[in-house]
Structure formats: C-alpha cells, structure tokens
Design a protein around this motif. Structure first.
Motif, short mmCIF file in Angstrom:
data_model
loop_
_atom_site.label_atom_id
_atom_site.label_comp_id
_atom_site.label_asym_id
_atom_site.label_seq_id
_atom_site.Cartn_x
_atom_site.Cartn_y
_atom_site.Cartn_z
N UNK A 1 10.59 9.35 -7.58
CA UNK A 1 9.55 9.39 -6.92
C UNK A 1 8.73 7.77 -7.31
N UNK B 1 2.16 1.32 -3.60
CA UNK B 1 1.35 2.03 -4.20
C UNK B 1 1.11 3.66 -4.24
N UNK B 2 1.40 4.10 -3.22
CA UNK B 2 0.80 5.46 -2.77
C UNK B 2 1.45 6.39 -3.29
N UNK B 3 2.71 6.18 -2.76
CA UNK B 3 4.08 6.58 -3.55
C UNK B 3 3.94 6.84 -5.11
N UNK C 1 10.28 -0.28 -2.92
CA UNK C 1 9.88 -1.00 -1.95
C UNK C 1 8.68 -2.04 -2.17
N UNK D 1 1.73 6.53 -6.91
CA UNK D 1 0.80 7.56 -7.14
C UNK D 1 0.82 8.61 -6.95
N UNK D 2 1.64 9.28 -5.85
CA UNK D 2 2.08 10.77 -5.80
C UNK D 2 2.96 10.54 -6.90
N UNK E 1 0.68 -1.44 0.23
CA UNK E 1 0.57 0.16 -0.15
C UNK E 1 1.24 1.38 0.35
N UNK E 2 1.81 1.70 0.83
CA UNK E 2 2.71 2.50 0.65
C UNK E 2 3.34 3.17 -0.74
N UNK F 1 2.82 9.64 -9.82
CA UNK F 1 2.07 9.99 -11.41
C UNK F 1 1.95 11.02 -11.59
N UNK G 1 10.32 5.42 -9.23
CA UNK G 1 11.32 4.69 -8.72
C UNK G 1 11.62 4.43 -7.60
N UNK G 2 11.57 4.69 -6.74
CA UNK G 2 11.25 4.13 -5.01
C UNK G 2 10.23 3.38 -4.77
#
Lengths: 170, 102
Positions: free
Chosen positions: B37, B12-14, B44, B16-17, B9-10, B19, B39-40
């Motif tokens: 961001x 995915x959120x990172x 994860x 989408x930020x 989830x973390x 994107x 790529x990071x």
C-alpha cells in the motif's frame, strides 16, 4: 465540478475504503481481495493522470503477480492464524495515532508550498508521444538503459534468491 | 481538472493507512500487504508530479517503473522468507519471530 473530479473522488473514496479494509480485516483472504481492489483503484488514478502504460503495468504486475503471490502465501501459512483473536498487536493505538499525526503533518505541509495551489498541468504531449518517449528512454544509453538493465538483474536475483530461501531441503 | 493537491492528499492518506498496517498488524503477510500500500502511494505521488510538472520528460514514469520492479522483488523475497520461517518455526506472527531479539 467536472466529470474528472467526480471520477477522482469516487475512485479515491473506494481506494481508501479498500485500503482501510486491508489493514483492519480479520480474515486475511478478504484483506488480500481488498488489496486487489486498492491496486485497481490506483490503476484508475493512473488513467486519470494519462499514464496509460503504467495503468496497464499496475494491473499486470500488481494484480496479476504480486496479489497472486500474496494469496498463495496466505493459503500456505493459514493453519496457524485461524482468523480468531485480535489481529493487531498491543501498540495498535500508538500506531493509529502516529499515522494520523503523519497524515495531518503531510496535509499541513501542503500549505507551506504556496505554488502547489496554482499548479496547472503543463501542455500534454499526445498519448502516443508519451509511450514512444518512454520506450525510447528505456533503451537509450544516454537516458535510462542502465537502470533498466539493473532492474532486470535485480528481478533475476530476487527470483533465484526466493527459490533458494523457500526451497524445502530435507 | 483535478487539482494536484487532491492527488497528494490521496497518496498521503494511502501511505498513512499503510504505516498503520505495518505498525499494528500481527501477521507478517499482512505487514507485507501494508508495505505494498505504501509503495502504491509513492507511485501516485510520482505520477502526479510527472503529469503536472514535466509531462514531456519520461523520468517520472521511469521512477514508477523502477518502484514497481523493486516492489515485485520485495514481495517475492519477503513471501519466500515468511514461508521459510513458517516451515521452521510454524508461525507467521511477527512478535513470535524473536530469535535475534536482544
């Protein structure tokens, strides 16, 4: 709630907050500093996942090299963007909606994989063992010697290429 | 123990930020930062799956190292391009770099 979970939640919140600041900040230098905070949060996540070598590589490569490069680029190209006016283009609403849809789709897709809920970490080799096997895998012809050498060639090409592109020939 | 889905989830959120940043920011350097961001977030994911599923095999960490290398080259070449464009056209706003727009 174990201590690991608490550390994870704090780190995740800080990382996401810093990442949101990166994409919304008006001042690009502040955005770059928030980007460093995000990289550091990801390094802490790597430590939580017992990937110590990657955490060190993350700090050295991302914070030490990429973030500094980005800050240099911001300072070299600063005159035109005086941090005034909107920093987002016309379709920012569409972009926000699209990324929210992507996020909820990804979260929903977790439910489609029932085994995801029951996954427990497999038996962990010791930290020494992990580093040792990683080091051997880098130089073992039967494992990852070729990708390793290709990565170094790629870095060399990128080095020469960026010098050629950015060189000031007059 | 932290469940695997929290890490996913973390990430995915990172992602989408990132994107959002790529699609919405005007400044080309900011777009590059958003790509970092994303790529990071991928890193994860790779490390989380390595830790939970195959900690005996180093392939997960190896993929992450390759992603790190590619990210470094991408940042170097991308920023060189931006500096070169800035020299010639005096802008870093992605919308104004439209020489090849049809």
């Amino acid at each position: 709630m174990t201590s690991n979970q608490i550390i994870f939640l704090i780190t995740a919140a800080a990382t996401l907050g810093a990442a949101l600041y990166v994409v919304t900040a008006r001042n690009l230098v502040h955005a770059a500093l928030a980007l460093i905070a995000t990289f550091f949060g990801v390094a802490i996540i790597f430590v939580l996942l017992q990937a110590g070598f990657l955490a060190a590589a993350q700090v050295v490569l991302y914070i030490g090299a990429i973030a500094i490069l980005i800050i240099f680029a911001i300072m070299l190209t600063r005159r035109v963007m005086q941090d005034t006016g909107p920093q987002t283009n016309r379709i920012w609403g569409v972009a926000a909606g699209l990324s929210l849809i992507t996020f909820s789709a990804l979260l929903a897709s977790f439910r489609l994989v029932p085994s995801l809920q029951q996954v427990t970490p497999a038996a962990q080799p010791s930290a020494d063992q992990v580093i040792k096997s990683l080091g051997f895998a880098f130089v073992d012809p039967n494992q990852y010697l070729l990708p390793f050498e290709l990565a170094s060639v790629l870095l060399l090409i990128a080095l020469i290429g960026s010098i050629v592109i950015a060189a000031d020939r007059k | 123990m932290v469940p695997l889905s929290w890490y996913l989830a973390l990430a995915a959120a990172l992602f989408c930020v990132g994107v959002y940043g790529v699609l919405a920011r005007k400044n080309a350097v900011a777009i590059l930062m958003s790509i970092e961001l994303m790529l990071n977030a991928v890193n994860i994911n790779l490390v989380a799956f390595w830790h939970y599923l195959t900690p005996q095999v180093p392939s997960g960490q190896m993929f992450t190292m390759i992603v790190l290398t590619v990210a470094a080259s991408e940042a170097a070449v991308g920023l060189a391009l931006i500096i070169s464009i800035y020299r010639r056209r005096n802008t870093v706003i992605a919308e104004e770099i439209d020489l090849m727009k049809w």
